[in-house]
Design a protein around this motif. Structure first.
Motif, mmCIF file in Angstrom:
data_model
loop_
_atom_site.group_PDB
_atom_site.id
_atom_site.type_symbol
_atom_site.label_atom_id
_atom_site.label_comp_id
_atom_site.label_asym_id
_atom_site.label_seq_id
_atom_site.Cartn_x
_atom_site.Cartn_y
_atom_site.Cartn_z
ATOM 1 N N THR A 3 0.836 -1.196 0.000
ATOM 2 C CA THR A 3 0.000 0.000 0.000
ATOM 3 C C THR A 3 0.869 1.245 0.000
ATOM 4 N N ARG A 4 0.229 2.367 -0.310
ATOM 5 C CA ARG A 4 0.897 3.658 -0.314
ATOM 6 C C ARG A 4 -0.152 4.709 -0.020
ATOM 7 N N PRO A 5 0.234 5.876 0.462
ATOM 8 C CA PRO A 5 -0.773 6.898 0.788
ATOM 9 C C PRO A 5 -1.418 7.455 -0.472
ATOM 10 N N LEU A 6 -2.722 7.634 -0.416
ATOM 11 C CA LEU A 6 -3.463 8.248 -1.521
ATOM 12 C C LEU A 6 -3.422 9.756 -1.309
ATOM 13 N N GLY A 7 -2.477 10.403 -1.962
ATOM 14 C CA GLY A 7 -2.261 11.813 -1.693
ATOM 15 C C GLY A 7 -1.418 11.985 -0.439
ATOM 16 N N THR A 8 -1.014 13.208 -0.172
ATOM 17 C CA THR A 8 -0.116 13.479 0.942
ATOM 18 C C THR A 8 -0.700 13.044 2.277
ATOM 19 N N GLY A 9 -1.976 13.322 2.497
ATOM 20 C CA GLY A 9 -2.572 12.998 3.790
ATOM 21 C C GLY A 9 -3.673 11.972 3.736
ATOM 22 N N GLY A 10 -3.748 11.228 2.641
ATOM 23 C CA GLY A 10 -4.836 10.281 2.467
ATOM 24 C C GLY A 10 -4.575 8.939 3.104
ATOM 25 N N PRO A 11 -5.530 8.023 2.999
ATOM 26 C CA PRO A 11 -5.377 6.688 3.592
ATOM 27 C C PRO A 11 -4.395 5.838 2.804
ATOM 28 N N GLN A 12 -3.913 4.787 3.428
ATOM 29 C CA GLN A 12 -3.062 3.821 2.746
ATOM 30 C C GLN A 12 -3.927 2.960 1.834
ATOM 31 N N VAL A 13 -3.540 2.872 0.574
ATOM 32 C CA VAL A 13 -4.338 2.130 -0.402
ATOM 33 C C VAL A 13 -3.433 1.248 -1.255
ATOM 34 N N PRO A 14 -3.972 0.145 -1.781
ATOM 35 C CA PRO A 14 -3.235 -0.679 -2.742
ATOM 36 C C PRO A 14 -3.311 -0.037 -4.123
ATOM 37 N N PRO A 15 -2.587 -0.554 -5.110
ATOM 38 C CA PRO A 15 -2.616 0.029 -6.457
ATOM 39 C C PRO A 15 -3.915 -0.220 -7.208
ATOM 40 N N LEU A 16 -4.775 -1.080 -6.678
ATOM 41 C CA LEU A 16 -6.066 -1.376 -7.288
ATOM 42 C C LEU A 16 -7.194 -1.010 -6.346
ATOM 43 N N ALA A 17 -8.299 -0.549 -6.918
ATOM 44 C CA ALA A 17 -9.535 -0.335 -6.175
ATOM 45 C C ALA A 17 -10.651 -1.081 -6.902
ATOM 46 N N LEU A 18 -11.741 -1.319 -6.204
ATOM 47 C CA LEU A 18 -12.887 -2.010 -6.810
ATOM 48 C C LEU A 18 -14.002 -1.014 -7.059
ATOM 49 N N GLY A 19 -14.362 -0.839 -8.338
ATOM 50 C CA GLY A 19 -15.502 -0.003 -8.708
ATOM 51 C C GLY A 19 -16.767 -0.841 -8.722
ATOM 52 N N CYS A 20 -17.759 -0.411 -7.959
ATOM 53 C CA CYS A 20 -18.948 -1.236 -7.736
ATOM 54 C C CYS A 20 -20.151 -0.836 -8.584
ATOM 55 N N ALA A 21 -20.012 0.144 -9.455
ATOM 56 C CA ALA A 21 -21.160 0.659 -10.198
ATOM 57 C C ALA A 21 -21.898 -0.424 -10.970
ATOM 58 N N GLY A 22 -21.148 -1.284 -11.679
ATOM 59 C CA GLY A 22 -21.783 -2.294 -12.519
ATOM 60 C C GLY A 22 -22.602 -3.311 -11.764
ATOM 61 N N MET A 23 -22.419 -3.395 -10.458
ATOM 62 C CA MET A 23 -23.202 -4.329 -9.650
ATOM 63 C C MET A 23 -24.650 -3.873 -9.496
ATOM 64 N N SER A 24 -24.898 -2.601 -9.793
ATOM 65 C CA SER A 24 -26.254 -2.063 -9.643
ATOM 66 C C SER A 24 -26.731 -1.371 -10.913
ATOM 67 N N ASP A 25 -26.193 -1.759 -12.037
ATOM 68 C CA ASP A 25 -26.593 -1.178 -13.315
ATOM 69 C C ASP A 25 -28.074 -1.465 -13.556
ATOM 70 N N HIS A 26 -28.869 -0.404 -13.690
ATOM 71 C CA HIS A 26 -30.311 -0.613 -13.816
ATOM 72 C C HIS A 26 -30.710 -1.195 -15.162
ATOM 73 N N THR A 27 -29.775 -1.173 -16.147
ATOM 74 C CA THR A 27 -30.116 -1.752 -17.449
ATOM 75 C C THR A 27 -29.792 -3.242 -17.518
ATOM 76 N N SER A 28 -28.869 -3.690 -16.678
ATOM 77 C CA SER A 28 -28.479 -5.100 -16.677
ATOM 78 C C SER A 28 -28.007 -5.478 -15.284
ATOM 79 N N PRO A 29 -28.922 -5.706 -14.355
ATOM 80 C CA PRO A 29 -28.534 -5.965 -12.966
ATOM 81 C C PRO A 29 -27.632 -7.182 -12.831
ATOM 82 N N ALA A 30 -26.679 -7.076 -11.929
ATOM 83 C CA ALA A 30 -25.771 -8.187 -11.671
ATOM 84 C C ALA A 30 -26.441 -9.206 -10.758
ATOM 85 N N ASP A 31 -25.965 -10.447 -10.822
ATOM 86 C CA ASP A 31 -26.390 -11.434 -9.856
ATOM 87 C C ASP A 31 -25.855 -11.003 -8.494
ATOM 88 N N GLU A 32 -26.742 -10.880 -7.517
ATOM 89 C CA GLU A 32 -26.344 -10.318 -6.226
ATOM 90 C C GLU A 32 -25.312 -11.186 -5.521
#
Length: 343
Positions: A3-32
């Protein structure tokens, strides 16, 4: 994961994040079940930063994350939440809202849906053209002081707006579309401004909405996304897929997929642009494992030059959104935007 800080004073984060938008796409809902399994797979692998918004599925996404974190997951997760996108009953977007009263009201509902007493990063999804950014950030700053928010982020804003916001309260990161097919943050000063001010970058759209997956197949009858994503329009698609094929031998030579190469390219930009986190948008657990392998790929400066030569920044055909949507992006306006300015 390291991990590394996200910005000078931000939290420690890995190089990857998980974007969750597609899990609730109203045109094609994901299997919960798959969606929740994806969140668990990410957390188990050390991908702790989860990106969501109160308007993803009109609250469904936050409810989903609450259920996924119900059994001890909240302590492992960093929740990055966007607000300000207004939607109608039919799911259409009807405006952007950044007034202080809305900011506080939106967070109250997000905390309830997420089942938590704070969010780790809070940001407006777009710049409200009718509200000075100082007012919006000032309201979020009050929420930081009250303990409901840990850090403040921005989304799709240009250099001048970043500076004005940062003058009110330290900004943790700027979320912006950034990939081999979307290089504008390099040219318009966003990355340079973030580097100068010690602000991180969370890059979404790292696979160009699937074009850089290396496995895109044209749907029979045409891709409906072409209406709002011009790079999928038939006039542009052939050119863009040809560019993708230029990456395939480079990926094959390393024993990885085109998608992994494109992901590794985004992660590697931290060397010249400060902390850049690649936001993986998926709703399938196996994709998490594939992305983790990309995080282990080391690209040298020579590798990056070879990739840039294969896909020059100005070679991609079509803008990233249709014209009406592009007008909502402060990040695309160039210097000294008039919107959101004090009178």
């Amino acid at each position: 994961m390291q991990t590394r800080p996200l910005g000078t004073g931000g939290p420690q984060v890995p190089p990857l994040a998980l974007g969750c938008a597609g899990m609730s796409d109203h045109t094609s809902p994901a299997d919960e079940a798959d969606a929740i399994a994806t969140i668990h797979a990410a957390l188990d692998a050390g991908v702790t930063l989860l990106d969501t918004a109160d308007f993803y599925g009109m609250g469904h996404n936050e409810d989903l994350i609450r259920r996924a974190l119900r059994t001890g997951g909240r302590e492992r997760a960093l929740l990055s939440v966007k607000f300000g996108g207004l939607r109608g009953p039919d799911g259409s977007f009807v405006g952007i809202e950044g007034r202080p009263a809305h900011v506080k009201n939106a967070l109250a509902y997000s905390l309830r849906r997420l089942g938590t007493d704070h969010v780790d990063i809070y940001r407006s999804a777009r710049l409200d053209p009718d509200t000075p950014v100082e007012d919006t950030i000032g309201a979020v700053s009050e929420l930081v002081q009250a303990g409901y928010v840990r850090h403040i982020g921005l989304s799709e804003v240009g250099p001048e707006t970043i500076r004005r916001a940062h003058a009110v309260h330290p900004i943790c990161d700027v979320q912006v579309e950034y990939s081999l097919f979307s290089r504008d943050p390099e040219a318009n000063g966003i990355l340079a401004t973030c580097r100068e001010l010690g602000i991180g970058v969370t890059a979404y759209g790292i696979l160009a909405h699937g074009l850089l997956s290396g496995s895109y197949r044209r749907p029979a009858g045409g891709d409906p996304r072409a209406r709002w994503l011009p790079r999928f329009h038939p006039d542009n698609l052939a050119t863009n897929l040809t560019l993708v094929e230029r990456l395939r031998p480079l990926a094959d030579a390393r024993g990885i997929s085109v998608a992994q190469l494109a992901t590794a390219w985004v992660i590697a930009r931290s060397r010249g642009c400060g902390t850049v986190v690649a936001v993986l948008g998926t709703r399938r657990p196996q994709r998490v494992a594939e992305a983790l392998a990309a995080a282990d790929v080391t690209l040298s400066d020579a590798d990056l030059r070879t990739i840039d030569e294969a896909v020059p920044a100005d070679a991609v055909a079509g803008t990233r959104y249709a014209a009406p949507l592009m007008t909502l992006l402060d990040s695309e306006r160039g210097p000294n935007p008039a919107v959101g300015a004090r009178s």
